[in-house]
Design an enzyme around this catalytic site. Structure first.
Site, PDB file in Angstrom:
ATOM      1  N   HIS A 184      19.610 -52.363  15.814  1.00  0.00           N
ATOM      2  CA  HIS A 184      20.461 -51.334  15.589  1.00  0.00           C
ATOM      3  C   HIS A 184      21.525 -51.464  16.782  1.00  0.00           C
ATOM      4  CE1 HIS A 184      17.533 -49.167  18.275  1.00  0.00           C
ATOM      5  NE2 HIS A 184      18.486 -48.836  18.803  1.00  0.00           N
ATOM      6  N   ASP A 217      13.730 -54.560  13.743  1.00  0.00           N
ATOM      7  CA  ASP A 217      14.778 -54.013  14.701  1.00  0.00           C
ATOM      8  C   ASP A 217      14.825 -54.778  15.817  1.00  0.00           C
ATOM      9  OD1 ASP A 217      16.631 -52.154  15.676  1.00  0.00           O
ATOM     10  OD2 ASP A 217      15.138 -50.862  16.397  1.00  0.00           O
ATOM     11  N   SER A 295      17.758 -49.119  24.715  1.00  0.00           N
ATOM     12  CA  SER A 295      17.400 -50.006  23.466  1.00  0.00           C
ATOM     13  C   SER A 295      17.734 -51.297  23.569  1.00  0.00           C
ATOM     14  CB  SER A 295      18.027 -49.408  22.270  1.00  0.00           C
ATOM     15  OG  SER A 295      17.071 -48.439  21.681  1.00  0.00           O
TER      16      SER A 295
END
Length: 448
Positions: A184, A217, A295
Site C-alpha cells: 500500500h 501487502d 509502514s
C-alpha cells in the site's frame, strides 16, 4: 474475498495534506481520490457483558448477512486488483473478537518543507550511510547499538503521482539493491509515478517497483544508484510473546525514527484492505509505537534481525487528532518467514503465489465455524473441481470448524491461516456435515 463489514461501518483512508494544499478541504469526497492515502478504522464499543469490557479471545465477531450482491467469498483466488482510492486500503479483523482498524503507514505530503540543499542531494551514485556513534559507544545488544547499526539500511519512500504524494518506509533486503516495503506504500506508483528513495543521511535516489502483492501487502523496490547493506532476516517462527522488539521507520515523515516494545501476541489474523484489494496477514502484534509512515519499515529483534514488516495499527473510536490517528500500542507486522517467501517470488517474477483450498465461503453465515457456500459467483461451483477441498471430499454447505486443531470463527481468519502456509503444505481441517464431524487432510495448491 469479502470480509463482511458490519452494517453502517465504513472505512476511511486519510492523509496529511501538503503545505501548498493547506487551504484544500480536509476530507475529499470518497469518489474523488486525491492522494494515495493511509487507512483508519474504528473499534466497536465493548460489550458490557464481556470481562474487562472486551470480548474474550475465544469469542468471535460476526458480520450480518450482506444485502448487496452474492454472499460468497472466494478462497481460491485473490480479488481483482485496482488502484487505491477512498475506502480501498482499509479494515482489519482481529481474531480476538475485536474489529480493529488498520493504518497502512502512508502519510500524504511531507511533514515539513525540505531545504534546497536536501532536495539537491539526489546523485547518480552514492555510498551507503555509515552507522551512528551508538554502534561503537554502546554495548552490543543494546537498543542504541542495534538502532545505530540498522538505520543506514532503512529508507524513506516518497511516491509522487498525478493525484498527490505520500511517504512510507522500507529496508534493504539484499546486495542487489532490492528494498522491501508494504504494497500500500507504492500501490499508486504506476508507469508515470516516481518513487524517491531517501537514505538515512538524506541522500535521494530513484527507485522502481519490481513486484507487488496486495494479498500479502508486500512490495519490492529496486535502486541502482546506492549501495545499501542488507539487514539480516530472522526467523519469525522462533519469536515468542514477550520478546523485546525495535521498530524503525519514518512515522509522520520523521525519517530514521526508532521505537521499542515487546511482542504482544503471535498469529493474529488481520485482514486490511477493501473488498477488491484485501490483504491477509497472520500478524505479529507489538506495542512498539507504530504511526503513519512506519509502514514497510522493519521490526527487529534484539539481535538486530528483521522478524517482521510493520504494516498496520488499531484505532479506537474518537482517537483521531486533526483527522489523523496515532499509536495506541496495538500494531501489526507481517512475519519474516512469510516475507522471505513472498519477496523472493516478487523479485523473480514480479508476483506472488498464494496457497488455496479451492472453495467459496458463505459471508452471510453467522454460526459456529466457516460455512462453504451453496455456490460460487456466476454459477461457479462452491468447491473447485479437482482442487484440494474437492479431492478431500468437501461439499457445498459443509462447515469448517477447526484448522490444524484450532477453532476458526470467521472466513477472514480461515483465509489468513491458509495464506500463512506454503503451496504444497498438507493441512488438516475438521468438517461438520449435519451432526457429524470428521477430520480431513489436503495439500494446498497455488493460485496467483
Amino acid at each position: 474475498m469479502t470480509d463482511g463489514q458490519p452494517g453502517g461501518q465504513e472505512w476511511h483512508p486519510w492523509a496529511r495534506p501538503r503545505p501548498e494544499d493547506a487551504e484544500a478541504p480536509a476530507s475529499p469526497a470518497p469518489e474523488e481520490p486525491t492522494e494515495p492515502l493511509w487507512p483508519r478504522a474504528q473499534v466497536p464499543p465493548p460489550p458490557a457483558s464481556a470481562p474487562g469490557g472486551y470480548p474474550p479471545i475465544s469469542g468471535s465477531w460476526s458480520a450480518p448477512p450482506s444485502t448487496a450482491g452474492p454472499t460468497t467469498s472466494p478462497v481460491s483466488a485473490p480479488p481483482a486488483r485496482r488502484g487505491p482510492g477512498w475506502g480501498a486500503l482499509v479494515g482489519a479483523t482481529v481474531a480476538a473478537g475485536l474489529l480493529a482498524g488498520t493504518t497502512g503507514g502512508i502519510v500524504g505530503g511531507a511533514l515539513a518543507d525540505r531545504s534546497e540543499a536536501t532536495a539537491s542531494a539526489r546523485r547518480t551514485s552514492v555510498d551507503a550511510p555509515t552507522p551512528g556513534p551508538g554502534a561503537t559507544s554502546r554495548p552490543e545488544g543494546s537498543i542504541a547499538h542495534i538502532a545505530a547499526t540498522a538505520l543506514p539500511s532503512v529508507v524513506t519512500l516518497r511516491v509522487e503521482t498525478g493525484s498527490g504524494d505520500a511517504t512510507g518506509s522500507g529496508w534493504a533486503y539484499d546486495d542487489a539493491g532490492h528494498i522491501v516495503t508494504n504494497n500500500h506504500v507504492v500501490a499508486d506508483a504506476g508507469d508515470d509515478a516516481t518513487v524517491t528513495v531517501v537514505l538515512a543521511d538524506g541522500t535521494q535516489v530513484d527507485g522502481r517497483v519490481v513486484g507487488q502483492d496486495a494479498s500479502y501487502d508486500l512490495a519490492v523496490v529496486a535502486v541502482e544508484d546506492a549501495a545499501l547493506d542488507p539487514l539480516p532476516l530472522g526467523r519469525s517462527a522462533q519469536v515468542v510473546v514477550g520478546d523485546q522488539v525495535i521498530a524503525v521507520g519514518a512515522p509522520l515523515g520523521l525519517d530514521s525514527t526508532v521505537t521499542s516494545g515487546i511482542v504482544s501476541a503471535l498469529d493474529r489474523p488481520v485482514t486490511p484492505g477493501g473488498d477488491e484489494d484485501q490483504s491477509f496477514i497472520n500478524a505479529i502484534q507489538t506495542d512498539a509505537a507504530i504511526n503513519p509512515g512506519n509502514s514497510g519499515g522493519p521490526l527487529l529483534d534484539m539481535a538486530g534481525d528483521v522478524i517482521g514488516v510493520n504494516s498496520a495499527i488499531a484505532q479506537l473510536p474518537g482517537s483521531s487528532l486533526g483527522g489523523q490517528s496515532g499509536n495506541i500500542g496495538v500494531g501489526f507486522a507481517i512475519p519474516s518467514d512469510q516475507v522471505a517467501t513472498t519477496v523472493e517470488q516478487l523479485i523473480e517474477t514480479g508476483r506472488a503465489e498464494h496457497p488455496v483450498i479451492g472453495v467459496y465461503l458463505d459471508s452471510g453465515y453467522d454460526g459456529e465455524g466457516v460455512r462453504i457456500a451453496d455456490g460460487g459467483p456466476d454459477g461457479a461451483p462452491a468447491v473447485t473441481p479437482g482442487g484440494p477441498a474437492d479431492e478431500a471430499g468437501l461439499e457445498a454447505g459443509d462447515v469448517i470448524v477447526r484448522f490444524e486443531g484450532r477453532p476458526v470463527t470467521d472466513e477472514g481468519e480461515l483465509v489468513v491461516k491458509i495464506r500463512a502456509r506454503r503451496v504444497g503444505d498438507s493441512v488438516q481441517l475438521t468438517i461438520r456435515r449435519g451432526s457429524q464431524e470428521r477430520d480431513v487432510t489436503m495439500v494446498l495448491q497455488g493460485s496467483g
